[in-house]
Design a protein around this motif. Structure first.
Motif, mmCIF file in Angstrom:
data_model
loop_
_atom_site.group_PDB
_atom_site.id
_atom_site.type_symbol
_atom_site.label_atom_id
_atom_site.label_comp_id
_atom_site.label_asym_id
_atom_site.label_seq_id
_atom_site.Cartn_x
_atom_site.Cartn_y
_atom_site.Cartn_z
ATOM 1 N N ASP A 44 -19.005 42.076 23.360
ATOM 2 C CA ASP A 44 -19.400 41.202 22.249
ATOM 3 C C ASP A 44 -18.938 39.764 22.484
ATOM 4 O O ASP A 44 -19.683 38.814 22.228
ATOM 5 C CB ASP A 44 -18.819 41.717 20.930
ATOM 6 C CG ASP A 44 -19.490 42.990 20.438
ATOM 7 O OD1 ASP A 44 -20.591 43.337 20.929
ATOM 8 O OD2 ASP A 44 -18.901 43.646 19.555
ATOM 9 N N ALA A 45 -17.697 39.598 22.967
ATOM 10 C CA ALA A 45 -17.175 38.251 23.253
ATOM 11 C C ALA A 45 -18.005 37.578 24.343
ATOM 12 O O ALA A 45 -18.347 36.388 24.238
ATOM 13 C CB ALA A 45 -15.704 38.329 23.671
ATOM 14 N N GLN A 48 -21.235 36.405 22.914
ATOM 15 C CA GLN A 48 -21.046 35.209 22.088
ATOM 16 C C GLN A 48 -20.932 33.956 22.946
ATOM 17 O O GLN A 48 -21.505 32.915 22.606
ATOM 18 C CB GLN A 48 -19.810 35.367 21.209
ATOM 19 C CG GLN A 48 -19.992 36.390 20.105
ATOM 20 C CD GLN A 48 -18.708 36.637 19.352
ATOM 21 O OE1 GLN A 48 -18.029 35.697 18.938
ATOM 22 N NE2 GLN A 48 -18.359 37.897 19.171
ATOM 23 N N THR A 51 -24.521 33.212 24.380
ATOM 24 C CA THR A 51 -25.626 32.829 23.504
ATOM 25 C C THR A 51 -25.245 31.857 22.395
ATOM 26 O O THR A 51 -26.118 31.160 21.887
ATOM 27 C CB THR A 51 -26.258 34.082 22.862
ATOM 28 O OG1 THR A 51 -25.268 34.750 22.084
ATOM 29 C CG2 THR A 51 -26.808 35.024 23.933
ATOM 30 N N PRO A 55 -20.362 28.144 17.597
ATOM 31 C CA PRO A 55 -21.107 28.469 16.383
ATOM 32 C C PRO A 55 -21.009 27.365 15.331
ATOM 33 O O PRO A 55 -19.954 26.762 15.142
ATOM 34 C CB PRO A 55 -20.457 29.759 15.889
ATOM 35 C CG PRO A 55 -19.139 29.835 16.554
ATOM 36 C CD PRO A 55 -19.250 29.055 17.818
ATOM 37 N N HIS A 62 -13.964 33.882 15.736
ATOM 38 C CA HIS A 62 -14.580 32.999 16.736
ATOM 39 C C HIS A 62 -14.585 31.581 16.180
ATOM 40 O O HIS A 62 -15.406 31.237 15.329
ATOM 41 C CB HIS A 62 -16.005 33.463 17.040
ATOM 42 C CG HIS A 62 -16.645 32.731 18.169
ATOM 43 N ND1 HIS A 62 -17.961 32.880 18.486
ATOM 44 C CD2 HIS A 62 -16.159 31.843 19.078
ATOM 45 C CE1 HIS A 62 -18.278 32.130 19.524
ATOM 46 N NE2 HIS A 62 -17.184 31.487 19.896
ATOM 47 N N ILE A 84 -12.018 33.414 20.904
ATOM 48 C CA ILE A 84 -12.619 34.617 20.352
ATOM 49 C C ILE A 84 -11.523 35.670 20.295
ATOM 50 O O ILE A 84 -10.856 35.940 21.299
ATOM 51 C CB ILE A 84 -13.803 35.122 21.204
ATOM 52 C CG1 ILE A 84 -14.908 34.074 21.264
ATOM 53 C CG2 ILE A 84 -14.333 36.443 20.636
ATOM 54 C CD1 ILE A 84 -16.041 34.423 22.206
#
Length: 117
Positions: A44-45, A48, A51, A55, A62, A84
């Motif tokens: 998952d990290a 992130q 993509t 954020p 995060h 993260i």
């Protein structure tokens, strides 16, 4: 597989994704340990960073680091430094170079980084 400074975090980025590279051997070793201990969360990290490395709406897991840690330096240039939270104690820190579409993995580890205490 031996990974080290300057090596990309496999696999290569897809279209529109950011590349993730290690800044040191210790970051690579820490990354592999996170992969072993928490494979799903580490994936998952990685996603992130690939993509959405910066954020618009940060989350408690995060976010950009604060204070002296908010900026990191690589090859004489400064970049925003992000974190993260991979596990309760495990963290990934990276420098976000938007111009080069690269996240430079500075720290990866299963324990909480002492620099933030």
């Amino acid at each position: 597989m031996t990974l080290g400074k300057g090596d990309p975090v496999p696999p290569p980025p897809g279209k529109g994704e950011f590349e993730v590279k290690f800044t040191s051997r210790s970051a690579a070793v820490g990354w592999l340990e996170l992969c072993r201990q928490a494979p799903g969360n580490t994936l998952d990290a990685w996603l992130q960073m690939r993509t959405g490395p910066a954020p618009v709406v940060p989350t408690p897991r995060h976010h950009r680091l604060k204070g002296d840690l908010a900026i990191g330096t690589r090859n004489g240039k400064t970049y925003p430094q992000w974190q993260i939270e991979v596990t309760g104690g495990g963290r990934v820190w990276y420098l976000f170079d938007e111009n080069a579409a690269t996240c430079w993995l500075v720290h990866a580890g299963t324990g909480h980084p002492k620099r933030t205490e």
